[in-house]
Design a protein around this motif. Structure first.
Motif, PDB file in Angstrom:
ATOM      1  N   GLY A 224       0.776  -1.146   0.080  1.00 55.16           N
ATOM      2  CA  GLY A 224       0.062  -0.028  -0.040  1.00 55.16           C
ATOM      3  C   GLY A 224       0.851   1.256  -0.069  1.00 55.16           C
ATOM      4  O   GLY A 224       0.327   2.387  -0.100  1.00 55.16           O
ATOM      5  N   VAL A 225       2.117   0.992   0.148  1.00 54.22           N
ATOM      6  CA  VAL A 225       3.067   2.258   0.190  1.00 54.22           C
ATOM      7  C   VAL A 225       3.853   2.502  -1.147  1.00 54.22           C
ATOM      8  O   VAL A 225       4.167   1.500  -1.796  1.00 54.22           O
ATOM      9  CB  VAL A 225       4.156   2.143   1.014  1.00 54.22           C
ATOM     10  N   MET A 226       3.514   3.566  -1.813  1.00 51.40           N
ATOM     11  CA  MET A 226       4.246   3.941  -2.959  1.00 51.40           C
ATOM     12  C   MET A 226       5.573   4.767  -2.517  1.00 51.40           C
ATOM     13  O   MET A 226       5.323   5.924  -1.966  1.00 51.40           O
ATOM     14  CB  MET A 226       3.350   4.827  -3.814  1.00 51.40           C
ATOM     15  N   PRO A 227       6.886   4.383  -2.876  1.00 46.97           N
ATOM     16  CA  PRO A 227       7.985   4.968  -2.438  1.00 46.97           C
ATOM     17  C   PRO A 227       8.098   6.665  -2.777  1.00 46.97           C
ATOM     18  O   PRO A 227       8.254   7.251  -1.622  1.00 46.97           O
ATOM     19  CB  PRO A 227       9.183   4.413  -2.930  1.00 46.97           C
ATOM     20  N   LYS A 307       3.627  11.816   5.733  1.00 48.17           N
ATOM     21  CA  LYS A 307       2.526  11.797   6.868  1.00 48.17           C
ATOM     22  C   LYS A 307       1.408  11.116   7.053  1.00 48.17           C
ATOM     23  O   LYS A 307       1.209  10.694   8.031  1.00 48.17           O
ATOM     24  CB  LYS A 307       2.127  13.260   6.867  1.00 48.17           C
ATOM     25  N   ALA A 308       1.010  10.736   5.838  1.00 45.61           N
ATOM     26  CA  ALA A 308      -0.148   9.796   5.748  1.00 45.61           C
ATOM     27  C   ALA A 308      -0.001   8.341   6.041  1.00 45.61           C
ATOM     28  O   ALA A 308      -0.895   7.702   6.114  1.00 45.61           O
ATOM     29  CB  ALA A 308      -1.048   9.946   4.520  1.00 45.61           C
ATOM     30  N   GLY A 309       1.400   8.084   5.823  1.00 45.24           N
ATOM     31  CA  GLY A 309       1.519   6.561   5.919  1.00 45.24           C
ATOM     32  C   GLY A 309       1.924   5.954   4.828  1.00 45.24           C
ATOM     33  O   GLY A 309       2.162   4.690   4.682  1.00 45.24           O
ATOM     34  N   THR A 310       1.734   6.474   3.478  1.00 41.14           N
ATOM     35  CA  THR A 310       1.737   5.969   2.021  1.00 41.14           C
ATOM     36  C   THR A 310       2.841   6.244   1.396  1.00 41.14           C
ATOM     37  O   THR A 310       2.671   5.816   0.165  1.00 41.14           O
ATOM     38  CB  THR A 310       0.210   6.067   1.624  1.00 41.14           C
ATOM     39  N   GLY A 311       3.614   6.883   1.922  1.00 39.14           N
ATOM     40  CA  GLY A 311       4.887   7.381   1.121  1.00 39.14           C
ATOM     41  C   GLY A 311       6.156   7.409   1.935  1.00 39.14           C
ATOM     42  O   GLY A 311       6.090   7.225   3.079  1.00 39.14           O
ATOM     43  N   ALA A 312       7.257   7.167   1.058  1.00 35.49           N
ATOM     44  CA  ALA A 312       8.552   7.061   1.963  1.00 35.49           C
ATOM     45  C   ALA A 312       9.588   7.920   1.673  1.00 35.49           C
ATOM     46  O   ALA A 312      10.596   8.302   2.371  1.00 35.49           O
ATOM     47  CB  ALA A 312       9.208   5.571   1.684  1.00 35.49           C
ATOM     48  N   ILE A 313       9.869   8.620   0.374  1.00 34.36           N
ATOM     49  CA  ILE A 313      10.771   9.907   0.156  1.00 34.36           C
ATOM     50  C   ILE A 313      10.093  11.079  -0.323  1.00 34.36           C
ATOM     51  O   ILE A 313       9.105  11.243  -0.976  1.00 34.36           O
ATOM     52  CB  ILE A 313      11.485   9.049  -1.125  1.00 34.36           C
ATOM     53  N   LYS A 417      -3.756  16.220  13.830  1.00 28.09           N
ATOM     54  CA  LYS A 417      -2.869  15.699  12.663  1.00 28.09           C
ATOM     55  C   LYS A 417      -2.586  16.506  11.425  1.00 28.09           C
ATOM     56  O   LYS A 417      -1.576  16.521  10.780  1.00 28.09           O
ATOM     57  CB  LYS A 417      -3.026  14.049  12.266  1.00 28.09           C
ATOM     58  N   ASP A 418      -3.726  17.409  11.201  1.00 31.72           N
ATOM     59  CA  ASP A 418      -3.429  18.076  10.012  1.00 31.72           C
ATOM     60  C   ASP A 418      -3.203  19.371  10.348  1.00 31.72           C
ATOM     61  O   ASP A 418      -3.207  20.498   9.617  1.00 31.72           O
ATOM     62  CB  ASP A 418      -4.865  18.179   9.387  1.00 31.72           C
TER      63      ASP A 418
END
Length: 533
Positions: A224-227, A307-313, A417-418
């Motif tokens: 579910g994560v896109m780098p 921040k949403a937990g779905t990205g890494a870079i 959180k926002d």
């Protein structure tokens, strides 16, 4: 911009649409003298010398009420008007003036900025920067000559800006902008999820292979994560410059020096082997799902998805990374973020010119003198500076008893959180003595700045001023080809890389890229000869 511009954001942004004169400028360009040590010239500048001022500020005529319109890059904050209302209470009392702040937003900001300066809209001050084509606009006549006005209408600023900084903003020996007084390094780099790297037992990031290993590990280990979620253009394009070692000339994008050590080896990078290798690798990255197929039209910042937990870079320069990491810790205390500066690909860093951030007055202004007076007040009066830079005390931050450090959110408050701290693009009026240190600020920033200072080299590419008038037709055509064929190719969004590269190169040749390269080579030679490079 560097943000946000990104200056380097500017590294692969579209070619400028404006014209500038370099042949004249080259002789009068007072930008950084590369023969000087950048250590002394950019990070340890001599104090400003005493300068005579013409008129006491209190004696200037402010009997006429004036409403000013200023423009900043980027986006406003939801409380911008509330802050401005408080600011105007002081400003109206002291200078019989009110201020309206407009923002370009970050979406297609270059095009909007161009229109603001060329369409005749009444604007009394605007952000200016070398990475926003300050030299080009100044040479084109977009800004008011401030040389003789500063001692009278901005006397404190005139006396406190180091002479070298004034020299760096001169074009044809005239001052067209007030530079910020805040020396810094802003190379590109990545913020990334360090906790995931540790959890997945991935190698430390140090080069292109380990970046790929990181994204591959995240893609496989975190469903579910896109780098690089959202818009990945800045991440991919700035990475190419770092990997290749190419240095853009005068802030331009397609025409580069092949390395810092060979500044006269100037080429159009789409025709290089390095570019061919890179786009083939990006094709594999895109195929592996490191970013989305609609990334070029996606307006979501990659950082928002971290921040949403779905990205890494997320692409950032060090100051931008620090702000992002500190904010992320407030809303996402469970995650650990780290930073990889691209300077480590080649182990050198170049300091920014003083006009990396500044403020200028467009020719359309009818209130030049009053606008300068307001800027002088804003830069040098701590109360004005704190309000417009950090927001309302007690609402957006709390000031510590030392008067030099502040805390966000304010003491005794909790945030969702926002929540976003008050943070507009105030870079243009930065004045270091009035700047506050945020409690909990990113501790690694000093470490990185020390690293950059230890490996700094003079900036020898940004000060080259380019007037595209002789090749404006070729420039416009090349820019169109770049957007239509170059960007999808670099993002790996083409079915056949070899065919797409061949088409891209042919289109560039038809657009006149060779004339563009020859022209830039000639102007660079003039600059190098003058500076004995």
């Amino acid at each position: 911009m560097n943000r946000k511009l990104t200056k380097w954001f500017s590294i692969l942004i579209a070619l400028t649409m404006l014209t500038v004169v370099i042949s004249a400028c080259a002789k009068n360009n007072n930008a950084t003298d590369p023969s000087k040590s950048p250590e002394s010239s950019s990070t340890e500048k001599a104090p400003a010398s005493e300068k005579a001022t013409d008129t006491e500020p209190s004696k200037l005529d402010t009997s006429k009420k004036v409403d000013l319109v200023w423009y900043l890059l980027g986006d406003s904050h939801e409380d911008s008007q509330k802050v401005l209302d408080e600011f105007n209470k002081m400003l109206e009392k002291d200078l019989n003036t009110t201020l309206k702040l407009n923002f370009t937003t970050w979406t297609e900001w270059e095009t909007k900025y161009n229109l603001l300066l060329t369409a005749g809209e009444k604007i009394d001050m605007i952000f200016a920067s070398s990475w926003a084509k300050y030299y080009s606009y100044a040479k084109q006549g977009a800004f008011v000559d401030l040389t003789d006005l500063l001692p009278t209408y901005a006397p404190q600023t005139w006396s406190t800006v180091p002479q070298q900084d004034w020299d760096e903003v001169k074009v044809a020996d005239k001052i067209y902008a007030v530079p910020s007084t805040f020396p810094e390094f802003t190379p590109n780099g990545f913020v990334y999820r360090e906790d995931w790297r540790k959890e997945l037992n991935l190698p430390e990031i140090k080069d292109l292979d380990t970046i790929e290993a990181y994204m591959d590990g995240v893609k496989k280990g975190k469903p579910g994560v896109m780098p690089i979620g959202g818009s990945a253009w800045n991440e991919v394009s700035t990475l190419f410059s770092a990997v290749s070692g190419f240095e853009a000339i005068g802030g331009d994008s397609l025409v580069v020096a092949k390395s810092y050590d060979t500044p006269r080896d100037i080429v159009a990078y789409p025709f290089t082997t390095e570019f061919e290798q890179y786009v083939k690798r990006m094709k594999t990255w895109a195929s592996k799902g490191y970013w989305s197929s609609n990334t070029l039209s996606n307006k979501t910042e990659a950082g928002d998805l971290i921040k949403a937990g779905t990205g890494a870079i997320y692409w950032r320069n060090p100051p931008g990374a620090g702000g992002f990491i500190v904010d992320a810790k407030k809303t996402n205390p469970e995650i650990e973020l780290a930073y990889f500066p691209f300077t480590r690909f080649h182990n050198y860093a170049m300091p920014n010119l003083s006009i990396n951030n500044g403020m200028a007055i467009p020719k359309s202004s009818n209130n030049v003198e009053r606008s300068l007076m307001v800027l002088d007040k804003l830069r040098n009066n701590p109360e004005y500076f704190k309000l417009l830079t950090y927001g309302i005390e007690g609402t957006h931050y709390s000031l510590e008893s030392d008067g030099k450090t502040f805390q966000t959110p304010p003491k005794g408050t909790s945030v969702s959180k926002d929540w976003k701290k008050y943070d507009i693009a105030s870079w243009g009026w930065r004045y270091e003595p009035n700047m506050l240190q945020e409690i909990g600020a990113w501790a690694d920033l000093k470490k990185f700045n020390d690293e950059f200072k230890a490996e700094n080299r003079p900036s020898i590419f940004s000060p080259i001023l380019l007037d595209y008038e002789p090749v404006k037709a070729q420039q416009a055509a090349v820019n169109q080809v770049y957007k239509q064929y170059g960007q999808p190719l670099m993002m790996g969004l083409v079915p056949d890389v070899d065919k797409a590269l061949e088409t891209y190169r042919k289109k560039l040749e038809s657009a006149g890229i060779e004339k563009l390269v020859d022209y830039i080579k000639g102007q660079a030679e003039i600059f190098y000869a003058e500076r004995k490079i």
